[in-house]
Design an enzyme around this catalytic site. Structure first.
Site, short mmCIF file in Angstrom:
data_model
loop_
_atom_site.label_atom_id
_atom_site.label_comp_id
_atom_site.label_asym_id
_atom_site.label_seq_id
_atom_site.Cartn_x
_atom_site.Cartn_y
_atom_site.Cartn_z
N GLU A 161 0.72 -1.31 0.02
CA GLU A 161 -0.17 0.01 -0.13
C GLU A 161 0.89 1.25 0.00
OE1 GLU A 161 -2.90 -0.35 3.17
OE2 GLU A 161 -4.16 -1.79 1.97
N GLU A 313 -6.54 -8.09 -0.72
CA GLU A 313 -6.92 -7.75 0.60
C GLU A 313 -8.54 -7.54 0.60
OE1 GLU A 313 -4.95 -5.05 3.08
OE2 GLU A 313 -3.04 -5.59 2.58
#
Lengths: 667, 667, 667
Positions: A161, A313
């Site tokens: 991320e 995710e």
């Protein structure tokens, strides 16, 4: 310009091989090794076939500068492999060890106010720090050398991320380097940034800084370039690590996980540097439009991947970063996971396998929650694993292009959402979501596209809002319409060029010509809760004082006009041939109806006719996914004969779906 | 104390000479020179006769330390002059070039948290920086030497919207210097600041700092003095530059533009140092009381100027710094511009001539907007220019003193709006606006005055709220009433002395005596949305537990009493002879009615009788301006025979005005 | 663990000697000495018998480093003594003089962003600064040496409202020292903090920092330990000064004043280090539950003191730190003061005696307000002083233990209210207040207790919410129930161990066993304004998906079940024998009814039967206090014969109380 067309050497298909990847982040360093054995047993029972290791393992691997502690990871890789589970191995560079910050404070980012971001959380690294990059490369090198050929390894995952910023002094240096690359000369920079305004002209490169705290508004092009630069700096970090792991694993794909529609990265550009496009996706289970948010991100990611993609995710239950975090009610995890598969995912993964007992995310759910094996969450995960195994062979690898594209572009977002604009009520994401929702509720599947992409394959192109458009993009849009395409365009589009310079007339002349706008006198933003009455609907957020010059250009039709107020009688929706301009944001039902009509005119049909709004239908390959997002059972028409791969039932013309029910219909 | 009585050597009349100045900020450095020629053509067509140059030109003139690039400005001055347009030339010192900040970081301000305000916006200069002042003086000197006698030059404009603060180390030094000048000794400072409280006593001047971030509330007198000091430091900067340009242009007036009712400057004091008082004015076009806000600022500026004044900046359409920025609907720019003329403006100018295409204010409107020559905005500007030309000879130079004064004072504002007071709901501006609105809606034209001014010429003096009053001011008010004047005074007046020391009894004894208040037991602030019921009206914001001691002082009359609640039966409005005390804020209609009654008793009449609220009438010289602020046409009574200078029509007793219509009636 | 059981050498009784202490902070350094004589005259007339001196006198005593100016304090001590008023003498260390900060910037705290807290307010000291501690010890030493045996002196008061934090470099050092003491080894710290998550493992003590600004969530155990450490550092400062004054005044008690239910101090631990437990109490006069807030703090303080306690500060009228600050209406100051006496206070004191005319708190009321001797506030203070004198002999020293205890603990509060939890809507104080309110409205007097205290004397123990519980505490609760006690426990209890590690199953197994919870599947927090319908009531804030496993454990009873929604039919309130679990927060009337029922079952009766909610009844010794918190008169049943010590009337079975009326009934 946009690198997404580069051919991918290896890709998701090389890993998938007929199975939907199922699993998630696995952080066993938080647990004693006896727990690992329970983990793999429960993974096997749940059908887990892929785990992501190492995301946050830097301090474990390198507890002291230069140390290398690989033993635990050796054992773990072997254990997982013995159990038939593949490994997505992450470089651990998103969360450096504490010693790095202490010994090298230059690796820590500074914010616009000059405040340091210390270690003790995560992502406390400066993308611009040469020291950070050197240490990240070293750990990546050793990790790749050790595991690059491990039989468990299926894919590399770089960092996690990417989302950081830095306004500090070393960043000022890389910003100047980036600007030199972009502009060549200071004169060019001064022109691009319009530094003649407010006496901001630069006479020496050393004067140029990131847009730090200022007395009043920062230079908007500087702010825009800082966002471009930040995305590019992070991409440099990614590419550097990617190239290292590729050297060691030439036949394995590389990815990094995007956050969903995240402002910090130009994902079009990034996707071109990835072998596998992956995304994290966390709609709020209580959001009545959570399913549509999911669909949007899935459409976006599929479009970036130009084929199957990876859901890296999601949460099996609640997250822990909202004000109030709700778990997923029974069935919702399955429903949203299958939605992702319907929209192109070949991997359904989670953060994380086993819920943490300690640390900042211990109330973020796991596939195996605090309640353990008997908990509802794990029981549902297990059921889902079995179902994915069943449908895997038929769905994986399938990719259905859409007939409709929504244009989206980060630079337009960055430029359009700055301070000093006409309305802080207008949010880019909100506008894009409103337009996507209209099509989603009309059961029309859409791609996303970059405004400079080749659009000729689409019957309909929709531009919710692209404040900034390059000349190339504008020419592309005009050529698309000239070539027979249908274009619907929302307000605040084509206002600025790529330097955030307002185009003459307040909106690009080619676009005004295209839509039949003679003069755009004034923008009339609407306040919170304010409406603009139009023929047939109410507009929100925005309205415009347009002179369509109808007497000269008789092919321009005002399809709806403002009623009452200062704009009484002026056009709200304009059409000139196949080009439509919508100068306000119609309320949801009106926007849906408008787009349904335009789509029908362009020969675009919904996936199924007569579906209620809360039922979603998507085709993937030959399969027809039908998903009931409602809490009430529903019966829908599905003309024809099908087999439901999930229920193992025959379906003829009519399909009954329970609450959160899903059918995967095969002809 | 207050320098406004100093005779002005030269003034606005020397520039105006029968024409209303019309034009605005002109920043042609943002454009190629070919655009300049189009500019002057369109200026001429619009009747522009004055432009302000150089406000943000420092980096253009001095792109490197010590350089002087005047060629472009030479050409520009000549071009403008050839086209018959006068120049207000600005010193460019509000936005220093980037090199100054880089080479001399001491020129950058620090905030109370120690954060630097970097270049890249505007106004990134510390008023206390000796380096900044030296560079500002040098550029001013050279600019004045070069253009001080240029035939185009009509006025000097110093800096722009002085509004900065500095809590840094060099500022700490000038703060101490200012405090030494004010107090002489540390003992006097300790007494004035009440440092015995919380153990704050100073034993060495070097211990004294600006009120930086503290654990809990800062010393309030320190905060008050820091505001006084900041206003005075900025004034020092102004005076230094003013004196330079005066040396080179002894016969030209000097101004600097105030922001409207801006907290950062004691404008009474500043106005005394200006030859021309000018102001920037930006009411929100969507504010239903925008016209009254304009009237208030205009009355304030006229009172500071003691005669005609200059509207230096307004917006032809929208601004870009509100949350939602609306353009001006058709006619509003004309209406509000003529309102300014009615209330004493001899100059109607804009920021800015041509709307910028780049930079932080590209969505702030210009006289010539993005829509260009055909845009509605420019077309209306053109019409206005013609009208101003028509009425200029009759209106310019005229000044009508009012019979009513509202008292306003910055030190009272600063002291009264600190942390640690009884109610954060009470805002000084809001209270002043409420009282001015009552008079404005009653069609009673008012001046503003400083509480130490000679008030004897006024029939009625109104004090909305002056928390802090000097002894001189209190004696002035008492003497005014003793001398036959009528005084109406709102709550929270006369509470503190000039050191922000609460006066014995919680309110000055002379004032309590004046109004007939024996004991002020307690203040009872009202919460948001809370009301205090009184005989005949509802009070808002505040109420008071007063003992009027009626048995002893029979001349004290409670004109309204609180009803119900803890204050039941206690006086809400007190009158003792010609002195009135209002212990709450009556709702608008009640306050208007109350003031209408008091005014009538004092022999003050509205400009016209029987006007509806939204129609404004103002006399200037022999002319009667009548302005319809409503969106509906209206017909009003104007007894007598007039010629309407705008419509060139005869008006007898009755005047019809369209939406936003204006008449300038000459007898 | 908890030091409250240590025997107190000397205590409040040694000072009180049959009189309720009445008085307050007295800061005469703000006034000329002639005012002091008026002060003591008015004190005597008001019955003041105790003043607190010196709280903010450091700069007055030590105006220059090392100076000692005691003359004024000598005169003051003597004057006060001559007038029969005792002195509580404060060490002046909460507000160091300006020279300390200037000469020793290391004494100033830094916040988590690195910003300095400068002098100019108060409490600008770092608890970790060795320089600060050295200077504080020196002034304390000299003060104690000079006045330790002064006949006026009755008690020592250390510092004032300890409440500061420090994230700076010297604090980092003391934090590491504290952590070494707690954990011994880095391994133990890594385990306790769960640093394996997010790669936070520490390899060197020097890497450990206070939880400064981070990119994303800080480590929660680090944050928890930082709060523990901060409380302990402040306690070290307290103990150091306490030990000095004890050396000089071995027979006088020592106190420091807590803020009411203040998050920054573990008051259980602190109370054990005090001879007298004292508190400051400032409910909002406009809060409809202000009286209950008072009762809660009074119950808490009495429980910490294990007997009579001191109300060190309250306001005679308004405070000045709320958004809108209301005065106390007539009678409220008396009512709330007598409430404190009813609940165990032997001292009723104020901040401050004479309202300041200058400084940051000049709008905070005093016993003698701006309105002076004739003001209502002083008149009411005088009446109260007389009444306290009358009842003093009968009430002082009396202590009645309760049959009910509410458990409260700071570490649970600290751990439970961090970022990254499931609901920001759940506030610890709000939940504790809701449960206490239910018992208060049921007229059941409660103690507070620490979860590790011996609970065996209580018939009923109530746990509103203890997110973190040590093993000892859990065993204590289980043993309490096994030993015959009745326990009622709210949601989010027993979730984490003392390292903030989530216990297996999401809630401690011993507690799940106790209440009959087989599986806690998911937490379902409720949004703002959201309700969970249950049989018989509505729940707020929280709900839970619980499997009670009723088939196996037939003694588990679901007393109420969720109705509708995702939890339909699942238990909301569980009972297993004498252990009750409440998985939501019932609305007030329902929670009251529930607790009334449980209490009755445990043999606990209200103080009086049939009282309306707004009337409070409390027994102290043989006396029965009855307080009417309503604005309307009320008549209540008090079976028996009494004498009202305040009204000097006989009361037989029925008592009439006016608005805010109080009776102190003696049998």
């Amino acid at each position: 310009m946009c690198a997404t067309s580069s051919h991918r050497r290896v890709g998701l298909a090389d890993v998938v091989r007929g199975r939907v990847l199922f699993g998630g982040d696995y952080n066993p360093e938080q647990w004693p090794e006896e727990v690992w054995h329970e983990d793999v047993r429960l993974m096997r029972e749940a059908g887990v076939n892929s785990v992501t290791l190492g995301v946050f393992s830097w301090a474990k691997i390198e507890p002291r500068p230069g140390a290398r502690e690989f033993g635990w990871l050796d054992r773990l890789m072997d254990l997982v492999h013995e159990n038939g589970i593949g490994v997505v191995l992450a470089t651990p560079t998103s969360s450096p060890p504490s010693w790095l910050g202490r010994l090298h404070p230059d690796t820590l980012p500074r914010d616009a106010d000059g405040r340091t971001e210390w270690w003790g959380g995560r992502q406390h690294f400066s993308h611009s720090s040469a020291t950070y990059r050197r240490h990240a490369a070293a750990i990546t090198e050793d990790l790749a050398a050790r595991y690059g050929s491990h039989p468990a390894l299926t894919m590399w995952h770089i960092n996690n991320e990417y989302c950081t910023y830095d306004w500090g002094d070393e960043a000022a240096g890389t910003f100047r380097r980036w600007l030199r690359d972009r502009y060549g000369t200071l004169d060019a920079l001064n022109t691009a940034w319009g530094t003649a305004f407010w006496s901001q002209g630069y006479g020496d490169w050393e004067e140029v800084l990131p847009p730090r705290r200022a007395h009043y508004l920062n230079n908007p092009t500087q702010v825009l370039d800082f966002k471009r630069y930040t995305s590019d700096m992070l991409l440099e970090c990614y590419v550097a690590e990617r190239d290292i792991v590729r050297r060691h694993s030439p036949d394995l794909p590389v990815t990094t996980n995007f956050m969903p529609m995240w402002a910090g990265q130009d994902a079009w550009r990034w996707a071109g540097e990835e072998d596998v496009v992956s995304v994290d996706l966390y709609p709020d289970p209580r959001d009545p439009f959570g399913a549509q948010e999911g669909a949007l991100v899935q459409d976006m990611t599929r479009s970036q991947a130009r084929g199957p993609w990876m859901l890296m995710e999601q949460a099996a239950g609640s997250v822990n970063w909202r004000g109030v975090n709700h778990p997923k009610p029974r069935g919702l995890n399955r429903l949203w996971s299958l939605q992702a598969v319907a929209r192109g995912a070949d991997a359904v993964c989670y953060f994380q396998w086993r819920q943490s007992r300690q640390g900042a995310e211990k109330f973020h759910s796991g596939m195996l929650g605090h309640a353990g094996e008997q908990g509802r969450t794990y029981q549902e995960v297990r059921q889902l694993g079995a179902e994915l195994r069943r449908i895997g062979p038929q769905v994986t690898g399938q990719h259905n292009p859409s007939q409709v594209a929504i244009l989206h572009e980060w630079h337009a977002w960055w430029a359009g959402e700055q301070d000093g604009r006409l309305s802080r009520e207008v949010g880019y994401q909100q506008v894009v979501r409103a337009w996507h929702r209209a099509l989603w509720e009309a059961h029309i599947t859409t791609d996303f596209a970059h405004p400079e992409h080749d659009l000729s394959a689409y019957r309909l192109v929709v531009v919710p809002q692209l404040y900034l458009l390059t000349d190339t993009a504008i020419d592309n849009l005009v050529a698309y319409v000239r070539g027979g395409g249908t274009l619907v365009c929302g307000f605040l589009t084509g206002i600025a060029d790529e330097d955030d310079r307002v185009r003459p007339g307040g909106m690009d002349g080619r676009l005004r010509e295209l839509f039949g706008i003679r003069t755009l006198h004034e923008w009339w933003p609407l306040g919170p809760g304010e409406y603009a009455e139009c023929d047939g609907f109410r507009g929100t957020l925005w309205s415009e004082e347009i002179d369509a010059g109808t007497e000269e250009t008789e092919d321009v039709v005002a399809l709806s006009r403002y009623k009452g107020g200062e704009l009484d009688g002026l056009p709200a929706v304009l059409r000139r041939g196949r080009a439509w301009y919508v100068s306000t944001l119609p309320e949801p039902a009106a926007l849906r109806e408008l787009l349904e009509g335009v789509a029908a005119g362009a020969g675009v049909r919904p996936v199924l006719d007569g579906l209620p709004t809360q039922v979603e239908a998507v085709r993937r390959g030959d399969l027809l996914f039908v998903l009931n997002h409602g809490r009430e059972p529903v019966t829908v028409e599905v003309p024809g004969e099908y087999r439901d791969l999930l229920g193992e039932r025959r379906v003829t013309d009519t399909l009954a779906l329970g609450r959160y029910g899903v059918a995967v219909l095969s002809p």
